[in-house]
Every structure is written in structure tokens, then in C-alpha cells.
Design an enzyme around this catalytic site. Sequence first.
Site, PDB file in Angstrom:
ATOM      1  N   ASN A  30      10.125  72.285  -0.617  1.00 23.02           N
ATOM      2  CA  ASN A  30      10.002  70.029  -0.752  1.00 23.02           C
ATOM      3  C   ASN A  30       8.691  70.050  -0.544  1.00 23.02           C
ATOM      4  O   ASN A  30       7.641  71.062  -0.174  1.00 23.02           O
ATOM      5  CB  ASN A  30      10.550  69.440   0.386  1.00 23.02           C
ATOM      6  N   ARG A  31       8.164  69.138  -0.499  1.00 25.60           N
ATOM      7  CA  ARG A  31       6.986  68.377  -0.300  1.00 25.60           C
ATOM      8  C   ARG A  31       6.676  68.556   1.644  1.00 25.60           C
ATOM      9  O   ARG A  31       5.510  68.224   1.647  1.00 25.60           O
ATOM     10  CB  ARG A  31       6.189  66.918  -0.573  1.00 25.60           C
TER      11      ARG A  31
END
Length: 228
Positions: A30-31
Site C-alpha cells: 500500500n501507499r
Amino acid sequence: VTEGPLVGRHVVISAGGTREPLDPVRYLGNRSSGKQGYALAASAARRGARVTLVSSASLPVPGGVELVPIETALDLQREMNARAGDADVIVMAAAVADFRPAEVGATKIKKKFGAGDPEAPTVELVRNPDILAGLVEARGEARRPYIVGFAAETGDADGDVLHHASAKLERKKCDLLVANEVGAGVTFGQDSSTVHLLRPGREPVTVGPADKNVISDTVWDAVQEELL
Ligand code: C5P
């Protein structure tokens, strides 16, 4: 640092995203950059705490902070649970994957499978444990460790974010919930963000837009008020 409001305290902070392997070379991620968690670690160390940072991020480790490297949600759960008994404060700033691939290939997944096989593989996912919920449950009626959760909310109005966050505080039963608005280009990977600090029975406090270092200092100010 031998002086400061957190001298004699052990704080355990998780930061960054988890990586859930698909095969030896690929993962679901994920970011989350880890910047907020690392800033919290640096701030706690400056205040004199013994700091353990459990993270998969590859950022420079702040001075005086012990790094425990992890990859997956299950790694993170194991390392957090192992340290909870010794912690005065736990901060779950990590973006934990809610799901992981049900099976991890022993070898790289190939483009071609063979005649009659589908064009592309289907990845089956299974639930990861809620690490924060487990830590709150394991603490039971005890008042230690003080437990801080994060809530990344996507919303178009602050009212929305606050609404979701206060429901989450009730569900998660942590002592402090730090809610921030996220989306493409907002918060993740940035040096600044806006957050709301939510505590049971208290009015929310909004900080920002501010540098993640400033937000960290405000979080520790709030935590220090509550430490026994
Ligand atoms: O429910 P949500 O994922 O938004 O909750 C976020 C909080 O819960 C964060 O503090 C995060 O670190 C934690 N969390 C966790 N285990 C999960 C998912 C989230 O500890 N599987």
C-alpha cells in the site's frame, strides 16, 4: 537523551505498510510511506523515551531508536505482541494489509501456465488479524500500555472524517485515535497532513495542515497528559 517527559518510558511504534507476498518476487502493498510513524519515533526519542520501531519502511532510522524490521502483517503481529508486556505506550501507525494471499508461491508465478489453463491467475485472499484489536483485548482492564490507533479515512468533508473516526474509536476501544484524511496525493508520502485526535469522552482536537514532526509532538503532548 536523559531528560524529558518520556524518560523511563518504553514506547513501541509500528510504521509504514505491510507487504504480503504472492511469490518470492512480488507482494501486495500500500501507499503508506512510514513518515508519520518515523516522525513519532524521533519525537519520542527526543523526549527521552526508549523507542522500538517495528517497520518495513526503508527510511533512515532516527538516532537512539531500535528498528525491528518486518514484512507482513503476521510478522508485525508477532513482534508487537512480543513487546506489548514491556511497553508503556503502543502506537499502531502502520498501514496493515487487511488481507493476504491465501497461498504464497514457492517459485515465481509464470505468465503462461499451459494449454487449457486460464489467461491469468486468480489470487485468493484471506483475512489478516486486527493487530490493534488484539493488543487492546490482551490488555484487558489494565491501564498499561496506553494504546494509540490511527485511522486513514477518505472523505470529502472534515465532518465525514470525524464521523467515521469517532465510530472507529468506539469500535477499536483504544485510548487515542489519530484520524487523517487520505487519498491520492493526500497524506501518504507527503511531509505534512491534517489530523484529528480523538479520545473517549473528549472533544476532538484538530492539528494542521502541519508538518508530520509537528503532528508527532502534538500526539506525544496528548499521550503524556494521560500517562500514569
Ligand atoms: O480499521 P482500520 O484499518 O482503519 O484501523 C486502523 C488502525 O488499526 C491502525 O492503527 C492500524 O495500524 C490498525 N490495524 C491493525 N491491524 C489490521 C488493520 C489495522 O492493527 N489488520
